[in-house]
Design an enzyme around this catalytic site. Structure first.
Site, PDB file in Angstrom:
ATOM      1  N   GLU A   1     -18.633  -7.452  17.457  1.00 65.44           N
ATOM      2  CA  GLU A   1     -17.753  -8.579  17.683  1.00 65.44           C
ATOM      3  C   GLU A   1     -16.588  -7.884  17.449  1.00 65.44           C
ATOM      4  O   GLU A   1     -15.454  -8.419  18.299  1.00 65.44           O
ATOM      5  CB  GLU A   1     -18.023  -9.711  16.587  1.00 65.44           C
ATOM      6  CG  GLU A   1     -19.214 -10.672  16.944  1.00 65.44           C
ATOM      7  CD  GLU A   1     -18.864 -11.286  18.263  1.00 65.44           C
ATOM      8  OE1 GLU A   1     -17.779 -11.794  18.415  1.00 65.44           O
ATOM      9  OE2 GLU A   1     -19.665 -11.314  18.997  1.00 65.44           O
TER      10      GLU A   1
ATOM     11  N   SER B   1     -26.801  -9.662  23.018  1.00 67.16           N
ATOM     12  CA  SER B   1     -26.173  -8.524  22.751  1.00 67.16           C
ATOM     13  C   SER B   1     -27.120  -7.396  22.427  1.00 67.16           C
ATOM     14  O   SER B   1     -26.602  -6.032  22.824  1.00 67.16           O
ATOM     15  CB  SER B   1     -25.209  -8.867  21.490  1.00 67.16           C
ATOM     16  OG  SER B   1     -26.172  -9.015  20.499  1.00 67.16           O
ATOM     17  N   HIS B   2     -28.263  -7.301  22.063  1.00 63.52           N
ATOM     18  CA  HIS B   2     -29.161  -6.205  21.935  1.00 63.52           C
ATOM     19  C   HIS B   2     -30.383  -6.283  23.044  1.00 63.52           C
ATOM     20  O   HIS B   2     -31.303  -5.513  22.805  1.00 63.52           O
ATOM     21  CB  HIS B   2     -29.504  -6.398  20.510  1.00 63.52           C
ATOM     22  CG  HIS B   2     -28.639  -6.054  19.606  1.00 63.52           C
ATOM     23  ND1 HIS B   2     -27.427  -6.621  19.147  1.00 63.52           N
ATOM     24  CD2 HIS B   2     -28.441  -4.762  18.939  1.00 63.52           C
ATOM     25  CE1 HIS B   2     -26.740  -6.147  18.119  1.00 63.52           C
ATOM     26  NE2 HIS B   2     -27.398  -5.041  18.053  1.00 63.52           N
TER      27      HIS B   2
END
Lengths: 336, 336
Positions: free
Chosen positions: A189, A47-48
């Protein structure tokens, strides 16, 4: 099934570097970010990782971050290293600061790096990890636009504000690495559920009046639920004090969003305290840490913070990382 | 209804001092503990005020703490103050350490006090409060016998390990004071329910297999539930690293109990980091803190950490404190 391609860490770094430079980032800033992106993909925090490269490029182009900024370092006291990130990327400011923080810590026993006029620093534990690699205990704090309300209130006053601590180990990896936000769940999320039109579980977010909600869009207009109730608010406040008030950075209540293109630079902050255990623990540090770690690692079913990332990191060095093909297409479009 | 008597803070301090000395405590240690006891009663934290004096006296008599110990200070690095509490009371060790920590912080910009061979330090926020009164941001950590299990495990590996942060204010009181343990609820609350034969709510404690329980005795043989699940374990581990591993103190898994008379000195530790905001924040600290505090205090129904204790403290100075009469009888019996 999501289509993936396997890239080596060197390929991830190279691709990130070229895309960032193509978007107008200085080579120095791009190098720091590209290294962090490869390390983040190695740790399995997709995600990063590369997913952020198109966002970073967009933010350089719209002026939310100054890709050409030169961070400025001062040392107001023997134990204090201060860096003005000059609205550039946090990574370059942290790199510059660590060059002085590490020797300062060896001289003083501990030292602090305060960074103002900064930007989202990505995975906080990436930075504390590097302090642990120097044999130092690294404590990190970074603030973010307000999204958590105070206990009893409903209006956000602090961000999901993570802290991290990395503890040096004896095998070339941290013995322990904690990196956790003050909210029950990451805001990303909730945003993902909103994009996909899915409800969120009770306990993730609150509406604008502070009541539980299962609607991610209502939650995004309200606030993020703090982990453990008022104690999560306490953690977020600790981080706000360390990363914003003590650094001279912008409070979460005044910061522009990290996402989207409006509002200009967020000017948020980071704070890292490095401590040399050789100066404080009287020679017992490594054995004490080993005993604590073993009490957790060798307990049936128990989870040692940092072990998940550690396993993925060691595997990624040999085998590379499976990367989302859609993300790769977006990055290749920047280079086209 | 509980019978009470109203005592001034000077009377609480005097009574505490005399009882501790009568039990065999040195005047220096007794003075530090008596001052802390009066301040703790003033703050309304009755569970850790006079109620602890009979326990302290018993612990001096049974040797769980050495009432005559002389703490020893060293300064291994310019930024590090180390105190060996020599199995005496934590308060005397902290007092000795702060005498050097405060000027060291003004010189260095930040400094750390590490304390080993120590004992239960009472209310952690009492100590960080005193750093804030010096115009410094005070961060505190103290470890305790293991009572929280790791995520996924069932056997305790860390204590309820609180941290505290106190932030200097502009009106002679801290602007903000956070003092919170890593567990959902204080262990003393579970012990109180056990004494009274009352069930505990689900979510306070776990049985020896890690399952929820409403039986306080089962919970005391199992583990305390961490606040917010794995994130509470993370906070407890952070504190264990800071207060035990970095100080050269005893881990919670090896420490003798804080309660009862067996096991000898717990030899646990404390760690305090003091930071001078004048050195780090470039002159903006007071206004930034004021803005953050006001965003919380002036929000309908919102709770600012530290405001409850602050209100009671200001009232106690003028009006004294209503003290439990049974506790007073116990203390008077020590003096008889």
């Amino acid at each position: 099934m999501t289509e993936t391609r396997t890239l080596s860490l060197a390929e991830i770094e190279d691709l990130s570097f070229r895309a960032l430079v193509a978007a107008g980032t200085s080579e120095e800033s791009a190098r720091a970010l590209a290294l962090a992106t490869a390390a983040t993909e190695a740790d399995g925090v997709a995600s990063h990782g590369l997913a952020y490269i198109p966002i970073y490029c967009e933010h350089v182009r719209c002026g939310k971050v100054d890709g050409q900024a030169t961070p400025v370092l001062t040392r107001p006291k023997p134990g204090v290293v201060a860096v003005d990130a000059a609205t550039g990327f946090a990574h370059a400011a942290i790199d510059l600061g660590f060059e002085t923080l590490v020797p300062a810590t060896r001289e003083q026993g501990l030292a602090v790096l305060v960074i103002r006029n900064s930007y989202n620093c990505g995975v906080l534990g990436y930075h504390t990890y590097r302090l642990a690699q120097e044999g130092l205990v690294g404590l990190g704090f970074t603030n973010a636009p307000a999204s958590i309300a105070p206990s009893g209130g409903a209006k956000p006053v602090v961000g999901t504000n993570p802290f991290s601590v990395a503890v040096p180990g004896s095998d070339g990896q941290p013995a322990l690495l904690i990196d956790q936000s003050a909210s029950t769940i990451a805001k990303s999320e909730v945003m993902k559920h909103a994009r996909e039109g899915k409800p969120i579980p009770i306990g993730w977010a609150l509406d604008a009046e502070g009541n539980p909600t299962t609607d991610p869009n209502v939650g995004l207009k309200g606030s993020m639920a703090p982990s453990g109730g008022y104690k999560g608010v306490g953690i977020a406040l600790l981080t706000e004090i360390m990363a914003a008030a003590l650094t001279g950075a912008t409070l979460g209540i005044n910061a522009s969003p990290f996402s989207g293109t409006s509002g200009g630079p967020p000017r948020t902050g980071q704070c890292f305290i490095a401590i040399d255990p050789a100066a404080t623990a009287g020679g017992n540090f490594a054995s004490t840490v080993a005993e604590l770690v073993e009490a957790i690692r060798f307990q049936d079913g128990a989870h040692l913070p940092g072990d998940g990332r550690r396993t993925k990191r060691l595997s990624a060095r040999g085998h590379g990382v499976d990367v989302n093909a859609t993300t790769l297409s977006k990055i290749e479009a920047i280079l086209a």
